[in-house]
Scaffold this motif. Structure first.
Motif, short mmCIF file in Angstrom:
data_model
loop_
_atom_site.label_atom_id
_atom_site.label_comp_id
_atom_site.label_asym_id
_atom_site.label_seq_id
_atom_site.Cartn_x
_atom_site.Cartn_y
_atom_site.Cartn_z
N MET A 1 91.63 -16.87 -4.88
CA MET A 1 92.08 -18.13 -5.43
C MET A 1 91.36 -18.44 -6.74
O MET A 1 90.21 -18.12 -6.91
N SER A 2 92.04 -19.06 -7.61
CA SER A 2 91.46 -19.38 -8.91
C SER A 2 90.91 -20.79 -8.90
O SER A 2 91.33 -21.64 -8.12
N THR A 3 89.95 -21.00 -9.75
CA THR A 3 89.43 -22.37 -9.90
C THR A 3 90.08 -22.99 -11.13
O THR A 3 90.53 -22.28 -12.03
N PRO A 4 90.14 -24.32 -11.16
CA PRO A 4 90.79 -24.96 -12.31
C PRO A 4 90.14 -24.57 -13.62
O PRO A 4 88.92 -24.49 -13.73
N ARG A 5 90.98 -24.34 -14.61
CA ARG A 5 90.46 -24.00 -15.94
C ARG A 5 89.86 -25.24 -16.58
O ARG A 5 90.38 -26.33 -16.46
N MET A 19 85.94 -36.40 -7.06
CA MET A 19 87.33 -36.86 -7.13
C MET A 19 88.30 -35.69 -7.33
O MET A 19 89.38 -35.65 -6.74
N GLU A 20 87.89 -34.75 -8.16
CA GLU A 20 88.75 -33.60 -8.42
C GLU A 20 88.95 -32.78 -7.15
O GLU A 20 90.07 -32.33 -6.85
N ALA A 23 91.23 -34.60 -4.79
CA ALA A 23 92.62 -34.40 -5.22
C ALA A 23 93.13 -33.03 -4.76
O ALA A 23 94.25 -32.89 -4.26
N GLY A 24 92.27 -32.02 -4.93
CA GLY A 24 92.66 -30.68 -4.50
C GLY A 24 92.87 -30.61 -3.00
O GLY A 24 93.80 -29.96 -2.52
N ALA A 26 93.87 -33.09 -1.07
CA ALA A 26 95.14 -33.76 -0.76
C ALA A 26 96.33 -32.88 -1.14
O ALA A 26 97.36 -32.90 -0.48
N LEU A 27 96.17 -32.10 -2.19
CA LEU A 27 97.25 -31.20 -2.62
C LEU A 27 97.27 -29.90 -1.81
O LEU A 27 98.23 -29.14 -1.87
N ASP A 29 95.05 -27.33 -2.14
CA ASP A 29 94.84 -26.13 -2.96
C ASP A 29 93.36 -25.75 -3.11
O ASP A 29 93.00 -25.02 -4.01
N LEU A 30 92.50 -26.24 -2.19
CA LEU A 30 91.07 -25.90 -2.30
C LEU A 30 90.81 -24.44 -1.90
O LEU A 30 91.40 -23.95 -0.93
N THR A 31 89.94 -23.79 -2.65
CA THR A 31 89.45 -22.48 -2.21
C THR A 31 88.41 -22.72 -1.12
O THR A 31 87.95 -23.85 -0.92
N GLU A 34 85.38 -24.19 -2.68
CA GLU A 34 85.53 -25.60 -3.04
C GLU A 34 85.50 -26.49 -1.79
O GLU A 34 84.98 -27.60 -1.82
N GLY B 156 94.50 -21.30 -12.56
CA GLY B 156 93.50 -22.35 -12.75
C GLY B 156 94.05 -23.53 -13.54
O GLY B 156 93.73 -24.69 -13.27
N SER B 160 94.42 -27.36 -12.26
CA SER B 160 93.82 -28.43 -13.05
C SER B 160 94.85 -29.51 -13.37
O SER B 160 94.60 -30.70 -13.23
N ARG B 163 95.74 -31.52 -10.14
CA ARG B 163 94.67 -32.43 -9.70
C ARG B 163 94.49 -33.59 -10.67
O ARG B 163 94.36 -34.74 -10.25
N LEU B 166 97.34 -36.01 -10.34
CA LEU B 166 97.24 -36.81 -9.13
C LEU B 166 96.15 -37.87 -9.26
O LEU B 166 96.30 -39.00 -8.78
N MET B 167 95.05 -37.52 -9.92
CA MET B 167 93.96 -38.50 -10.12
C MET B 167 94.47 -39.69 -10.94
O MET B 167 94.14 -40.85 -10.64
#
Lengths: 262, 189
Positions: A1-5, A19-20, A23-24, A26-27, A29-31, A34, B156, B160, B163, B166-167
């Motif tokens: 899985m990738s982390t947010p850029r 918070m980020e 959000a992940g 709730a969506l 999409d956490l690795t 994370e 990624g 991003s 998220r 959504l925030m």
């Protein structure tokens, strides 16, 4: 899985990071890394758990808004009837098993009305002298183990304005139903059918209590014709079926339910 | 907006089931069809959702959001759980993938809650790519991998965008909830 850029200016503090991650979460999409990080941050900031609920609601609100903005797809009428009937039967069944406070209140209220009518009816019968004769004709007395349950409306509109009760005796394997306000049926088109949900039977295969007709909109009393032995009923239900009834009901047209007090 | 139906569900009002389906049947069906393989599967999914709603109805708090938002949240969670257990994830239904998000005024009156209005306002202000990612994720139901492939973005970047978008929406909805709670407190005083 990738982390947010991250952009160069995206250096964020622990609170924003929390918070980020929420959000992940709730969506969805956490690795794994994370998720562990979120657990650590939440342990340090327990109050932030409430923020997760906010994010979950934001997902719900956004999904609803985006679907509604393009127009919702109507639920087909037959699907609506089936899921409504199944839910109604399930809820009545669960309430009967659990003896929920809400159901007890409803039954208490209805029972007091039924009790008044029974008392009045008994008085009339005694005055005109029918009661002893009626008992003698039947050659028995009212069973001591009556199980009494009050009718509540199901999703089918035919049961919307009905009051009444069902009485059943395990000892004599007999019973009767009374209805006030149940709509007359055309026996060539459809018949009412009673189903007895017994603890000894699967919920999917309740005992067939027989078909019956209603030819007037006043009060009617119908004897119960159970096709199998009933030992411990927890719910009575009336469906509308094709003439002659069915072996297994689809429960598409559930008119009435009567949960038995636990 | 009419009175919420979930509090009546929580009180075991026997007529509430039909009211719930009358009011939210289309919403539940639209969500279920998005996840399900066919109509029969969608019907089963709706049944699962309704049973879940029945047990969770008492958790709905009208002061923090619209009833439809709560119902969608419960439905989405239930469907994700339902299909996570399956080996093969069904392909999302083909939906309109128009780039623009309609204005709130385009939404049917019955569905135009304060939440809907606020969400669409925020969505329309988001940068195009971010808006597109959120739309594909939440309305169309694509995974982030699928969105990355479809839009030619790094995974990624997709995460991003989703998220951050959504925030922003969550912050906007929190302002609505705070205002609603304030009004409620004044009404109680």
């Amino acid at each position: 899985m990738s982390t947010p850029r991250r952009e160069p200016e995206d250096v964020i503090g622990p609170e924003d990071r929390l918070m980020e991650l929420l959000a992940g979460r709730a969506l969805g999409d956490l690795t794994a890394g994370e998720a562990s990080e979120l657990e650590r941050l939440l342990a340090a900031t327990p109050a932030a758990s409430a923020d997760l609920d906010d994010f979950e609601r934001a997902v719900g609100a956004t999904t609803h808004a985006l679907l509604a903005a393009r127009g919702l797809q109507p639920m087909p009428a037959d699907v609506k009837a089936r899921v409504g009937a199944r839910l109604q039967a399930h809820v009545a069944s669960e309430a009967a098993r659990a003896g929920s406070p809400a159901r007890r209140i409803e039954r208490g209220s209805s029972r007091s009305q039924v009790g008044w009518w029974l008392a009045a009816a008994a008085l009339v019968l005694a005055v005109v002298g029918w009661w002893p004769r009626l008992v003698a004709q039947r050659g028995d007395v009212e069973p001591a183990d009556w199980i009494v349950a009050q009718w509540s409306p199901g999703p089918d509109p035919l049961g919307a304005s009905v009051s009444g009760e069902v009485r059943w005796s395990n000892a004599t394997q007999s019973g009767r139903m009374t209805f006030t306000g149940l709509a007359p049926n055309d026996p060539k088109q459809a018949q009412y059918q009673l189903w007895v949900f017994d603890k000894a039977q699967s919920e999917a295969t309740p005992v067939d209590g027989g078909v019956f007709d209603v030819d007037s909109s006043g009060s009617v009393t119908i004897p119960i014709d159970a096709k199998l032995k009933v030992d411990s009923p927890y719910l009575f239900a009336i469906t509308v079926e094709k003439p002659g009834g069915v072996v297994v009901s689809s429960r598409e047209r559930l008119a009435l339910v009567a949960p038995v007090k636990a | 907006m009419p009175d919420p139906v979930l509090p009546r569900i929580a009180r075991s009002d026997p007529r509430a089931t039909q009211d719930l389906l009358d009011r939210y049947g289309s919403l539940l069906w639209s969500i279920a069809r998005r996840f399900a393989t066919d109509p029969a599967d969608a019907e089963d999914a709706v049944q699962d959702i309704l049973l879940d709603l029945w047990t969770k109805a008492d958790r709905f708090d009208p002061s923090v959001g619209a009833e439809a938002s709560f119902i969608t949240m419960v439905a989405r969670r239930k469907l994700i759980d339902r299909y996570r257990r399956r080996a093969a994830r069904p392909q999302p239904q083909a939906l309109d993938e128009a780039l623009d998000v309609p204005a709130p005024e385009a939404v049917a009156t019955a569905d135009r809650t304060e939440d809907v209005t606020r969400v669409l306002d925020v969505m329309r202000e988001l940068p195009g790519e971010r808006r597109r990612v959120l739309d594909l994720a939440l309305r169309v139901g694509l995974t982030h991998d699928e969105i990355a492939s479809k839009l030619g973005l790094a995974l990624g970047t997709v995460k991003s965008h989703a998220r951050r978008g959504l925030m922003q929406i969550r912050e906007a909805l929190a302002r609505v909830a705070t205002a609603g709670a304030t009004v409620a407190r004044k009404g109680d005083a």
